[in-house]
Design an enzyme around this catalytic site. Structure first.
Site, PDB file in Angstrom:
ATOM      1  N   ARG A   1      43.342  37.804  35.173  1.00  0.00           N
ATOM      2  CA  ARG A   1      43.212  39.225  35.505  1.00  0.00           C
ATOM      3  C   ARG A   1      43.779  40.042  34.349  1.00  0.00           C
ATOM      4  O   ARG A   1      44.820  39.679  33.773  1.00  0.00           O
ATOM      5  CB  ARG A   1      43.981  39.575  36.791  1.00  0.00           C
ATOM      6  CG  ARG A   1      43.287  39.169  38.075  1.00  0.00           C
ATOM      7  CD  ARG A   1      42.021  39.986  38.353  1.00  0.00           C
ATOM      8  NE  ARG A   1      41.381  39.600  39.595  1.00  0.00           N
ATOM      9  CZ  ARG A   1      40.439  38.663  39.727  1.00  0.00           C
ATOM     10  NH1 ARG A   1      40.028  37.988  38.674  1.00  0.00           N
ATOM     11  NH2 ARG A   1      39.909  38.400  40.917  1.00  0.00           N
TER      12      ARG A   1
ATOM     13  N   GLU B   1      39.314  47.307  32.917  1.00  0.00           N
ATOM     14  CA  GLU B   1      37.909  46.888  33.064  1.00  0.00           C
ATOM     15  C   GLU B   1      37.169  47.617  34.178  1.00  0.00           C
ATOM     16  O   GLU B   1      35.937  47.739  34.140  1.00  0.00           O
ATOM     17  CB  GLU B   1      37.814  45.371  33.280  1.00  0.00           C
ATOM     18  CG  GLU B   1      38.323  44.882  34.636  1.00  0.00           C
ATOM     19  CD  GLU B   1      38.102  43.384  34.844  1.00  0.00           C
ATOM     20  OE1 GLU B   1      38.572  42.600  33.997  1.00  0.00           O
ATOM     21  OE2 GLU B   1      37.481  43.006  35.849  1.00  0.00           O
TER      22      GLU B   1
ATOM     23  N   ASP C   1      38.528  37.492  28.947  1.00  0.00           N
ATOM     24  CA  ASP C   1      37.374  37.650  29.836  1.00  0.00           C
ATOM     25  C   ASP C   1      37.637  38.798  30.800  1.00  0.00           C
ATOM     26  O   ASP C   1      36.733  39.237  31.507  1.00  0.00           O
ATOM     27  CB  ASP C   1      37.136  36.347  30.625  1.00  0.00           C
ATOM     28  CG  ASP C   1      35.893  36.446  31.492  1.00  0.00           C
ATOM     29  OD1 ASP C   1      34.845  36.881  30.962  1.00  0.00           O
ATOM     30  OD2 ASP C   1      35.959  36.114  32.692  1.00  0.00           O
TER      31      ASP C   1
ATOM     32  N   ILE D   1      42.241  26.395  38.876  1.00  0.00           N
ATOM     33  CA  ILE D   1      41.624  26.583  37.557  1.00  0.00           C
ATOM     34  C   ILE D   1      42.494  25.967  36.458  1.00  0.00           C
ATOM     35  O   ILE D   1      41.993  25.311  35.541  1.00  0.00           O
ATOM     36  CB  ILE D   1      41.358  28.082  37.296  1.00  0.00           C
ATOM     37  CG1 ILE D   1      40.325  28.600  38.321  1.00  0.00           C
ATOM     38  CG2 ILE D   1      40.863  28.317  35.875  1.00  0.00           C
ATOM     39  CD1 ILE D   1      40.143  30.107  38.334  1.00  0.00           C
TER      40      ILE D   1
ATOM     41  N   ASP E   1      54.725  27.154  36.170  1.00  0.00           N
ATOM     42  CA  ASP E   1      54.294  27.620  37.493  1.00  0.00           C
ATOM     43  C   ASP E   1      55.527  27.593  38.390  1.00  0.00           C
ATOM     44  O   ASP E   1      56.240  26.584  38.426  1.00  0.00           O
ATOM     45  CB  ASP E   1      53.198  26.673  38.051  1.00  0.00           C
ATOM     46  CG  ASP E   1      52.468  27.268  39.243  1.00  0.00           C
ATOM     47  OD1 ASP E   1      53.140  27.772  40.169  1.00  0.00           O
ATOM     48  OD2 ASP E   1      51.228  27.235  39.253  1.00  0.00           O
TER      49      ASP E   1
HETATM   50  P1  NAD Z   1      45.259  29.366  42.536  1.00  0.00           P
HETATM   51  O1  NAD Z   1      45.803  30.195  43.638  1.00  0.00           O
HETATM   52  O2  NAD Z   1      44.663  28.036  42.854  1.00  0.00           O
HETATM   53  O3  NAD Z   1      46.380  29.141  41.412  1.00  0.00           O
HETATM   54  C1  NAD Z   1      47.214  30.150  40.940  1.00  0.00           C
HETATM   55  C2  NAD Z   1      48.483  29.477  40.483  1.00  0.00           C
HETATM   56  O4  NAD Z   1      49.297  30.447  39.820  1.00  0.00           O
HETATM   57  C3  NAD Z   1      49.320  28.910  41.630  1.00  0.00           C
HETATM   58  O5  NAD Z   1      49.636  27.557  41.380  1.00  0.00           O
HETATM   59  C4  NAD Z   1      50.559  29.779  41.632  1.00  0.00           C
HETATM   60  O6  NAD Z   1      51.727  29.090  42.050  1.00  0.00           O
HETATM   61  C5  NAD Z   1      50.631  30.156  40.167  1.00  0.00           C
HETATM   62  N1  NAD Z   1      51.535  31.263  39.884  1.00  0.00           N
HETATM   63  C6  NAD Z   1      51.960  32.253  40.695  1.00  0.00           C
HETATM   64  N2  NAD Z   1      52.844  33.034  40.048  1.00  0.00           N
HETATM   65  C7  NAD Z   1      52.989  32.524  38.812  1.00  0.00           C
HETATM   66  C8  NAD Z   1      53.777  32.863  37.681  1.00  0.00           C
HETATM   67  N3  NAD Z   1      54.613  33.901  37.708  1.00  0.00           N
HETATM   68  N4  NAD Z   1      53.687  32.101  36.575  1.00  0.00           N
HETATM   69  C9  NAD Z   1      52.851  31.038  36.532  1.00  0.00           C
HETATM   70  N5  NAD Z   1      52.098  30.650  37.570  1.00  0.00           N
HETATM   71  C10 NAD Z   1      52.151  31.397  38.695  1.00  0.00           C
HETATM   72  O7  NAD Z   1      44.176  30.285  41.797  1.00  0.00           O
HETATM   73  P2  NAD Z   1      42.972  29.818  40.860  1.00  0.00           P
HETATM   74  O8  NAD Z   1      41.758  29.556  41.701  1.00  0.00           O
HETATM   75  O9  NAD Z   1      43.445  28.776  39.916  1.00  0.00           O
HETATM   76  O10 NAD Z   1      42.675  31.182  40.088  1.00  0.00           O
HETATM   77  C11 NAD Z   1      43.642  31.746  39.216  1.00  0.00           C
HETATM   78  C12 NAD Z   1      43.246  33.187  38.921  1.00  0.00           C
HETATM   79  O11 NAD Z   1      42.031  33.180  38.181  1.00  0.00           O
HETATM   80  C13 NAD Z   1      42.919  34.034  40.168  1.00  0.00           C
HETATM   81  O12 NAD Z   1      44.097  34.638  40.677  1.00  0.00           O
HETATM   82  C14 NAD Z   1      41.956  35.054  39.647  1.00  0.00           C
HETATM   83  O13 NAD Z   1      42.680  36.230  39.313  1.00  0.00           O
HETATM   84  C15 NAD Z   1      41.402  34.435  38.375  1.00  0.00           C
HETATM   85  N6  NAD Z   1      39.945  34.201  38.426  1.00  0.00           N
HETATM   86  C16 NAD Z   1      39.187  34.709  37.421  1.00  0.00           C
HETATM   87  C17 NAD Z   1      37.814  34.478  37.423  1.00  0.00           C
HETATM   88  C18 NAD Z   1      36.935  34.997  36.308  1.00  0.00           C
HETATM   89  O14 NAD Z   1      35.703  35.039  36.470  1.00  0.00           O
HETATM   90  N7  NAD Z   1      37.488  35.405  35.173  1.00  0.00           N
HETATM   91  C19 NAD Z   1      37.222  33.746  38.464  1.00  0.00           C
HETATM   92  C20 NAD Z   1      38.047  33.227  39.475  1.00  0.00           C
HETATM   93  C21 NAD Z   1      39.424  33.464  39.443  1.00  0.00           C
END
Ligand code: NAD
Length: 349
Positions: free
Chosen positions: A238, A267, A262, A160, A179
């Protein structure tokens, strides 16, 4: 094979039933039982008789619920989402249960929504919408800032975060990222920085890291103080990433210039339900909603037709892998010799 689907909204039923019917050659033996309430210690008896449960972000799968499921013969947990902070994976692994998520469903859907929040807050379209409906065409208080040339800090450059970087490059923003596991995919968009540096230099900070022990309240009193005065904070990841009390104080003092959510720490008790006739007891959420520079949405960033199709397809594919006892690339727990999980971040081999 019976799959008990919890927190099933009309749209979940529609997309899961459609994919189920379309792929009858795969799923003919699968029976879907929909429950429109969440899975919890109170509702777990409704899963008895099922082979697997299918759950979403606010269902509770703590040790007690998992033990109850397991003793009732439920052997699999299928998450209709990427995040798995609501599942006690250690307990599931110890019980030998199968747990799989949908690791990716249209990351662009979430990134585009983050951008929508940024621009709504930045250009005050939420206020303009209400004003104009009442015949008030005054622009006072609606002043925004051109995004071009602004610095945006992306916390978490996974799927994302990178999708958001693509979009923001088109707007001409300068991009910083933080990251612990940097990826070369970000190199073309900007540079990595320590979190403190990112917070100090960004006009907009957008959170895209998962919720884990190490990231809970990553935006607390201290880190909020490190943000540039007047900067905007956006959270589509989250709710637990932000300490709510501290963010309210940062807004009250004017240090934080805007907040778009969001997702929200509390929640689970509210989102995905209609509480318009209720007296909402969450004073922090209600306080947040009094600020003109705060935008709250009910965890809808993923909510596109494309994402719901991908979620339904992947969930039933995961169930198919489970029933056929073949390796599942989305499993979050160790199953025999096939999969590993390290710490609270899944590593797939
Ligand atoms: P992803 O696993 O592809 O990416 C997460 C990234 O965060 C990874 O690169 C990881 O190394 C990094 N990370 C871990 N610890 C960290 C830290 N302390 N500081 C900075 N970065 C760190 O996940 P994604 O698909 O990109 O999704 C990210 C988050 O979005 C999910 O964990 C989920 O909670 C959330 N999400 C929300 C919705 C929504 O509808 N609002 C939908 C999908 C996902």
């Amino acid at each position: 094979m019976k799959l008990a689907v919890f927190s099933a909204k009309p749209y979940d039923k529609r997309f899961l039933s459609h994919v189920h019917a379309k792929n009858q050659h795969f799923h003919s033996s699968v029976e879907l039982a929909f429950h429109d309430f969440p899975l919890s210690s109170h509702t777990v008896p409704l899963a008895h008789g099922a082979d697997a449960v299918c759950v979403f972000v606010n269902d509770t799968l703590d040790r007690a619920v998992l033990e109850d499921l397991n003793s009732a013969g439920v052997r699999a947990v299928l998450l209709r989402c990427a995040g798995f902070n609501n599942v006690d994976l250690e307990a599931a692994e110890a019980l030998g249960m199968f747990v799989a998520n949908v690791p990716s469903y249209s990351p662009e859907a979430v990134a585009e929504f983050a951008l929508a929040l940024i621009q709504t807050l930045n250009r005050n379209t939420h206020r303009a919408y209400n004003r104009v409906r009442e015949g008030n065409f005054d622009l006072t208080g609606l002043l925004g800032k051109t995004l071009r040339g602004r610095t945006v800090g992306i916390v978490g450059t996974g799927k994302i975060g990178i999708a958001l970087a693509h979009i923001l490059r088109g707007f001409g923003c300068r991009l910083l990222a933080h990251d612990p596991f940097p990826t070369s995919a970000f190199d073309e968009f900007g540079e990595y920085a320590e979190l403190d540096v990112l917070l100090a230099r960004s006009d907009i900070v957008s959170l895209h890291c998962p919720l884990m022990d190490s990231t809970r309240h990553i935006m607390d009193e201290q880190s909020l103080r490190k943000m540039k005065k007047g900067a905007m904070l956006v959270n589509t990841s989250r709710g637990g990433l932000i300490e709510t009390h501290s963010v309210i104080e940062a807004l009250k003092s004017g240090h934080l210039g805007g907040l778009a959510l969001d997702v929200y720490e509390g929640e689970g008790a509210l989102f995905y339900q209609d509480h318009s006739d209720d007296i909402i007891q969450d004073d922090e959420l209600m306080r947040l909603m009094t600020f003109p520079n705060v935008l709250v949405c009910g965890h809808q960033a993923f909510f596109t037709e494309e994402a719901l199709t991908e979620i339904a397809e992947c969930t039933l594919r995961n169930f198919d892998d489970f029933t056929r006892r073949v390796p599942c690339q989305n499993s979050l727990v160790r199953e025999g010799h096939l999969l590993v999980k390290r710490g609270s971040h899944p590593v797939r081999i």
